[in-house]
Design a protein around this motif. Structure first.
Motif, PDB file in Angstrom:
ATOM      1  N   GLY A  42       0.781  -1.152   0.017  1.00 62.80           N
ATOM      2  CA  GLY A  42      -0.025   0.088  -0.179  1.00 62.80           C
ATOM      3  C   GLY A  42       0.938   1.201   0.090  1.00 62.80           C
ATOM      4  N   GLU A  43       0.585   2.309   0.748  1.00 58.22           N
ATOM      5  CA  GLU A  43       1.206   3.435   0.953  1.00 58.22           C
ATOM      6  C   GLU A  43       2.814   3.434   1.503  1.00 58.22           C
ATOM      7  N   LYS A  44       2.970   2.282   1.924  1.00 58.66           N
ATOM      8  CA  LYS A  44       4.623   2.086   2.191  1.00 58.66           C
ATOM      9  C   LYS A  44       5.233   2.238   1.238  1.00 58.66           C
ATOM     10  N   ILE A  45       5.079   1.934  -0.032  1.00 60.35           N
ATOM     11  CA  ILE A  45       5.810   1.994  -1.234  1.00 60.35           C
ATOM     12  C   ILE A  45       5.253   3.075  -2.271  1.00 60.35           C
ATOM     13  N   GLN A  46       6.196   4.082  -2.563  1.00 58.52           N
ATOM     14  CA  GLN A  46       5.649   5.060  -3.419  1.00 58.52           C
ATOM     15  C   GLN A  46       6.467   5.379  -4.718  1.00 58.52           C
ATOM     16  N   GLU A  47       5.782   5.581  -5.610  1.00 59.16           N
ATOM     17  CA  GLU A  47       6.741   5.904  -7.066  1.00 59.16           C
ATOM     18  C   GLU A  47       7.490   7.354  -6.933  1.00 59.16           C
ATOM     19  N   ILE A  48       8.644   7.368  -7.657  1.00 59.71           N
ATOM     20  CA  ILE A  48       9.234   8.667  -7.822  1.00 59.71           C
ATOM     21  C   ILE A  48       9.560   8.960  -9.338  1.00 59.71           C
ATOM     22  N   ASN A  49       9.400   9.923 -10.053  1.00 55.08           N
ATOM     23  CA  ASN A  49       9.509  10.128 -11.246  1.00 55.08           C
ATOM     24  C   ASN A  49      10.203  11.450 -11.365  1.00 55.08           C
TER      25      ASN A  49
END
Length: 275
Positions: A261-268
């Motif tokens: 869930g929100e424990k992993i987020q994408e960077i761009n």
């Protein structure tokens, strides 16, 4: 919270930013400007200008490891910044290769002769003002990414598998909590986290920023679900937010996000966020 700007990553949030296979992250650390990696070329500079970020103000550059997609822009960076301390957990003359079929393709640092003196070469931990750490990985109890098997180094006159002794872990302390930056996690995110815990005990790790090396861009193959489930099981036990992209791969990111869930987020490329 610390603010970071993603100057370069494999994907971008909008067309005006130029993505490339690589990583470059600008960190606003208590008024100081720290840069992690410079991508494969000068695109990080172009993107920084579009984000109104002044690279002349950077005081420290940490090269996470000696691969071209993280060090390729070094000569261009030195052209625009004549003061930053530049750290590398390696010898600048080390040679690294990607094995494709029967060919060993060079992927190491390409440094102009006149810029050699700018690099601070180290083979051990660096601690700056008791708040900034550049650490050598010392833990290997957890599995490492399987795609490491395609990566080699030159040892005297032999080409052998890369052991990734040259991968440095950047750690920043903020409000008595730790933030880990590791661009590719070749030593494995779990080993890296345990290394930081052992070297800086008693402090909560708040965030982990960087790629996880779960995708092979040459073959377009991602790590197995079994391997991803292994990571998810261990990471679920930790109260750490992971900000990732680059060599993590879209499949692995989406699969892990489905479980974490929100424990992993994408960077761009082009993102500004607090971590």
């Amino acid at each position: 919270m610390l603010k970071i700007n993603v100057l370069l990553e494999n994907y971008s949030i909008e067309n005006r930013f130029k993505p490339r296979h690589g990583l470059s992250i600008l960190i606003d650390y208590n008024g100081s400007n720290i840069l992690l990696d410079v991508g494969p070329d000068d695109k990080f500079i172009e993107n920084a200008n579009k984000m109104n970020k002044d690279l002349t103000k950077i005081t420290s550059l940490f090269l996470s490891h000696n691969h071209i997609d993280h060090t390729g822009g070094i000569n261009e960076f030195i052209k625009v910044n004549n003061k930053a301390n530049i750290y590398l957990m390696d010898d600048i003359d080390s040679k690294y290769y990607l094995k494709l079929l029967f060919f060993n393709i060079p992927i190491g640092l390409k440094l102009n002769k006149e810029n050699r003196s700018r690099i601070i070469q180290t083979s051990d931990d660096v601690i700056i003002d008791d708040k900034i750490y550049f650490l050598k990985n010392t833990v290997s109890q957890y599995l490492k990414p399987t795609f490491n098997k395609k990566l080699y180094k030159k040892d005297k006159n032999k080409i052998i598998h890369d052991t990734f002794d040259h991968e440095g872990i950047l750690v920043l302390e903020d409000n008595n909590e730790l933030l880990i930056f590791n661009s590719c996690s070749h030593n494995g995110i779990l080993n890296i986290i345990e290394t930081v815990k052992s070297k800086i005990p008693g402090k909560r790790i708040r965030s982990y920023v960087g790629g996880l090396h779960l995708f092979n861009p040459a073959t377009k193959i991602h790590e197995s679900k079994e391997y991803l489930d292994y990571l998810i099981k261990e990471l679920t036990k930790m109260n750490i937010i992971i900000y990732t992209g680059h060599c993590t791969g879209k499949f692995a990111l989406d699969y892990m996000r489905g479980k974490l869930g929100e424990k992993i987020q994408e960077i761009n490329t082009g993102m500004e966020l607090s971590v």
